[in-house]
Every structure is written in structure tokens, then in C-alpha cells.
Design an enzyme around this catalytic site. Sequence first.
Site, PDB file in Angstrom:
ATOM      1  N   GLU A 296      -5.504   1.878   1.852  1.00  0.00           N
ATOM      2  CA  GLU A 296      -5.048   0.281   3.347  1.00  0.00           C
ATOM      3  C   GLU A 296      -5.017   0.650   4.232  1.00  0.00           C
ATOM      4  O   GLU A 296      -6.525   0.215   5.274  1.00  0.00           O
ATOM      5  CB  GLU A 296      -3.732  -0.060   2.877  1.00  0.00           C
ATOM      6  CG  GLU A 296      -3.963  -1.293   3.774  1.00  0.00           C
ATOM      7  CD  GLU A 296      -3.577  -1.299   4.874  1.00  0.00           C
ATOM      8  OE1 GLU A 296      -2.891  -2.449   5.800  1.00  0.00           O
ATOM      9  OE2 GLU A 296      -3.035  -0.259   5.413  1.00  0.00           O
ATOM     10  N   GLU A 297      -4.912   2.435   4.836  1.00  0.00           N
ATOM     11  CA  GLU A 297      -4.908   2.928   6.451  1.00  0.00           C
ATOM     12  C   GLU A 297      -6.558   2.964   7.079  1.00  0.00           C
ATOM     13  O   GLU A 297      -6.942   2.959   8.079  1.00  0.00           O
ATOM     14  CB  GLU A 297      -4.567   3.716   5.954  1.00  0.00           C
ATOM     15  CG  GLU A 297      -2.723   2.925   6.155  1.00  0.00           C
ATOM     16  CD  GLU A 297      -1.920   2.383   7.443  1.00  0.00           C
ATOM     17  OE1 GLU A 297      -2.558   1.618   8.306  1.00  0.00           O
ATOM     18  OE2 GLU A 297      -1.081   2.530   7.669  1.00  0.00           O
TER      19      GLU A 297
ATOM     20  N   HIS B  86       3.074   3.323  13.169  1.00  0.00           N
ATOM     21  CA  HIS B  86       1.903   4.827  13.248  1.00  0.00           C
ATOM     22  C   HIS B  86       2.565   5.846  14.424  1.00  0.00           C
ATOM     23  O   HIS B  86       1.780   6.484  14.439  1.00  0.00           O
ATOM     24  CB  HIS B  86       0.626   3.855  13.732  1.00  0.00           C
ATOM     25  CG  HIS B  86       0.126   3.875  12.619  1.00  0.00           C
ATOM     26  ND1 HIS B  86      -1.436   3.443  12.475  1.00  0.00           N
ATOM     27  CD2 HIS B  86       0.492   2.868  11.566  1.00  0.00           C
ATOM     28  CE1 HIS B  86      -1.621   2.326  11.577  1.00  0.00           C
ATOM     29  NE2 HIS B  86      -0.643   1.741  10.910  1.00  0.00           N
TER      30      HIS B  86
ATOM     31  N   HIS C 120       0.682  -1.459   0.136  1.00  0.00           N
ATOM     32  CA  HIS C 120      -0.160  -0.001  -0.066  1.00  0.00           C
ATOM     33  C   HIS C 120       0.676   1.350   0.295  1.00  0.00           C
ATOM     34  O   HIS C 120       2.351   1.446   0.376  1.00  0.00           O
ATOM     35  CB  HIS C 120      -0.918  -0.065   0.968  1.00  0.00           C
ATOM     36  CG  HIS C 120      -0.355   0.420   2.495  1.00  0.00           C
ATOM     37  ND1 HIS C 120      -0.689   1.605   3.422  1.00  0.00           N
ATOM     38  CD2 HIS C 120      -0.297  -0.771   3.471  1.00  0.00           C
ATOM     39  CE1 HIS C 120      -0.148   1.207   4.545  1.00  0.00           C
ATOM     40  NE2 HIS C 120       0.048   0.367   4.292  1.00  0.00           N
TER      41      HIS C 120
ATOM     42  N   ASP D  24       5.234   2.298   7.002  1.00  0.00           N
ATOM     43  CA  ASP D  24       3.855   1.346   7.108  1.00  0.00           C
ATOM     44  C   ASP D  24       3.655   1.802   5.286  1.00  0.00           C
ATOM     45  O   ASP D  24       3.017   3.777   5.991  1.00  0.00           O
ATOM     46  CB  ASP D  24       3.307   1.508   7.969  1.00  0.00           C
ATOM     47  CG  ASP D  24       2.072   0.654   7.506  1.00  0.00           C
ATOM     48  OD1 ASP D  24       2.028   0.981   7.403  1.00  0.00           O
ATOM     49  OD2 ASP D  24       1.089   0.937   8.523  1.00  0.00           O
TER      50      ASP D  24
ATOM     51  N   ASP E  68       3.834  -5.775   3.845  1.00  0.00           N
ATOM     52  CA  ASP E  68       3.297  -4.541   4.914  1.00  0.00           C
ATOM     53  C   ASP E  68       4.268  -4.898   5.813  1.00  0.00           C
ATOM     54  O   ASP E  68       5.590  -5.797   6.136  1.00  0.00           O
ATOM     55  CB  ASP E  68       2.128  -4.643   5.322  1.00  0.00           C
ATOM     56  CG  ASP E  68       1.933  -3.534   5.325  1.00  0.00           C
ATOM     57  OD1 ASP E  68       2.062  -2.716   6.231  1.00  0.00           O
ATOM     58  OD2 ASP E  68      -0.145  -3.305   5.786  1.00  0.00           O
TER      59      ASP E  68
END
Length: 334
Positions: free
Chosen positions: A196-197, A305, A65, A166, A219
Site C-alpha cells: 500500500e505504501e 510515518h 494493509h 499505519d 487505515d
Amino acid sequence: MKKLLKQLTETFGPSGYEDEIRKLVQTELEPFADELKVDALGNLIARKKPVQPAKNTKKIMIAAHMDEIGLMVSHVDENGFVRFSPIGGVFGKYVHGGRVRFLNGVQGVIGYDRFDKVNEAPALEKVFIDVGATSRKDCPVKIGDVAAFDRPFVEMGNRFVAKSMDDRVGVLIAIETLRALKTTPHDVYFVFTTQEEVGVRGAATSAYGINPDIGIALDITPAADTPEAAKMEMALGKGPCIKIKDAGALSDPRLVQWMIRTAEKNKIPYQREVLLFGGTDASAIQRTRSGVPAGCISVATRYVHSPSEMVDASDLQNTVRLLHALLRAPITLE
Ligand code: CO
Ligand code: ZN
């Protein structure tokens, strides 16, 4: 690889706003892909055709992603303080004092209303962005404007640290594998997915369109090698993580075995991954149409994150080696 990872992580592309990162990826892929297209949701699809289609040719979808977590302006008060709605998993504990950059170039600092409980991260409703404005009128952003975290890429020994590892790490691995893959018996679709998130949305539509025989997501996965982390295997520097389970999907056991066999045969270090939460594009690919055998290869990452996600350089190389080994030979699933 380092230079490209720096470029990828310093580019902005929150979910739904992937134009800039897609342009960068597209430029990197142009010399190597047999076909390149962008679908309605903005997924970038790069195809590598088989040398000669045969009975054992499999249509394989690789998904990485392009999007990253971000923020969207939801309110500006009379003093010019900006409230926001999170785009994906933005955590209160990581944002105080952080900086964001809007797609229009405006920068902001994140503050909290008050620390009622000093040791607890406040809910996102208690968090605001200060863009240097003094009133709603002179505020340089408006409702609906989008920002991402702003933090430069740094190298620390064998480790790299940046925002949006990420999943720019997955994007990097897909690009490098396509580059290295001179020939393949398979029909391989490298898909640089969007959104994706916010719930694997780009992977869902692109998998439907491609209708693959096998799906593999690339990922990051949270590493559990810091003091008092949750009890899981994943650690930095110990090789690609072969996903067996997370909260979004059970990997197809035949794919897991195929990945492990291939890693062992090629003497590539690997880790068995059972992640206690989270999910990847594999969950969307697996459930498309009447179902697709799907799995995931991930890179152990610390501080997921946060604006400072950390990965190990050797894991990136070994993940490219593993994916390359998987794609260059005929596949038997058992
Ligand atoms: Co994520
Ligand atoms: Zn991700």
C-alpha cells in the site's frame, strides 16, 4: 487487543517484504476464516461466507494493509556508510537518531551529513545509515537489503505508541471483527493487502480478483488535535473516522450515509473525515474493473510515518464495533 497490537507493530514487514507479518496474521485468522488464500502479490485473503446466500447478499471487500514504510540499501561507501532508497513515505524530519532493523537482523542508526540549516530537515540524499561497519568490506548489509524502523510498543494512559500503527491498527481491527462476526448475511473478504505504501498495489490486484460489490479500506488517518495542526476534524478518542474525502478518493456518498446511520443507530461515536492529503486502498478498489462503490473507516493517529505513531485505545474498540455492525445486517444503500 493490546497484546496482539504489540505483536503486530513489533513485527517487520516493509512493502514487498510482508512474509513475517503475513505469517502472524494467518495464524490469528486460521480458526475463524472459512477460506484463506495468498495471491500472487502476497495479499492474504480471508473469506467469511454468508449463512445462506440470498438476493441481498453483498460481496464485500475489507482491506487493511500489512506493509509498512521502510528503507532499501542503494549504496555502501568505502567507510561502510549506507545510503538508501525510501520504501514509501519516509520523511527526513523524522529519521535523525532513529534506529532501523534489517530483515537479516542487522541494526543501524540514522545520521545526517551536516545540518546546514539547523531548523530544516535535510533531503533523504543527505541521510545515511550507520551499521557499525568500518569499511565496505565488513559492512553486514548489501545493495537491495531492506530495513524498517525499530521502536518498541508502549502504553501511555489510554494511548498506544509504536511504529507501523499505519496500518497494523487496521490489521488488528479486521482480525477482531472477523473473530466477533459469528454470522453474516454477506460474503465478506477480509484482505490483508501488500505494497500500500508504495501506491496501493496489492489492493489493486486483489480487488480485481475478488470483484466485490462494496469495498471498505481500514487505515489510519492523521489526527489534527495537536497544537497548531492543520484545520481538520480528526482527533484521538472521538471514535472511528468515516472518510468522506482524501487526495486519493471521494468515498461513495451512499456508503458514507450507511456508515453514519449505522454508527448513530448503535450509539457508536464517529467523526466525519475530510483529509486534505493522502490516500488509502479505497482508491484502488474504487477504480478496479468497471468501478466499485468504496469507502474507508480510519483511526485518528498522531505523528504518522514517524517511528512513534500514537492511537487511542477506545477508537480501536469503537471501530471494531462499527465494522461489526455494518457487516452483520442486510445493507440498503440510498
Ligand atoms: Co501510510
Ligand atoms: Zn496506511
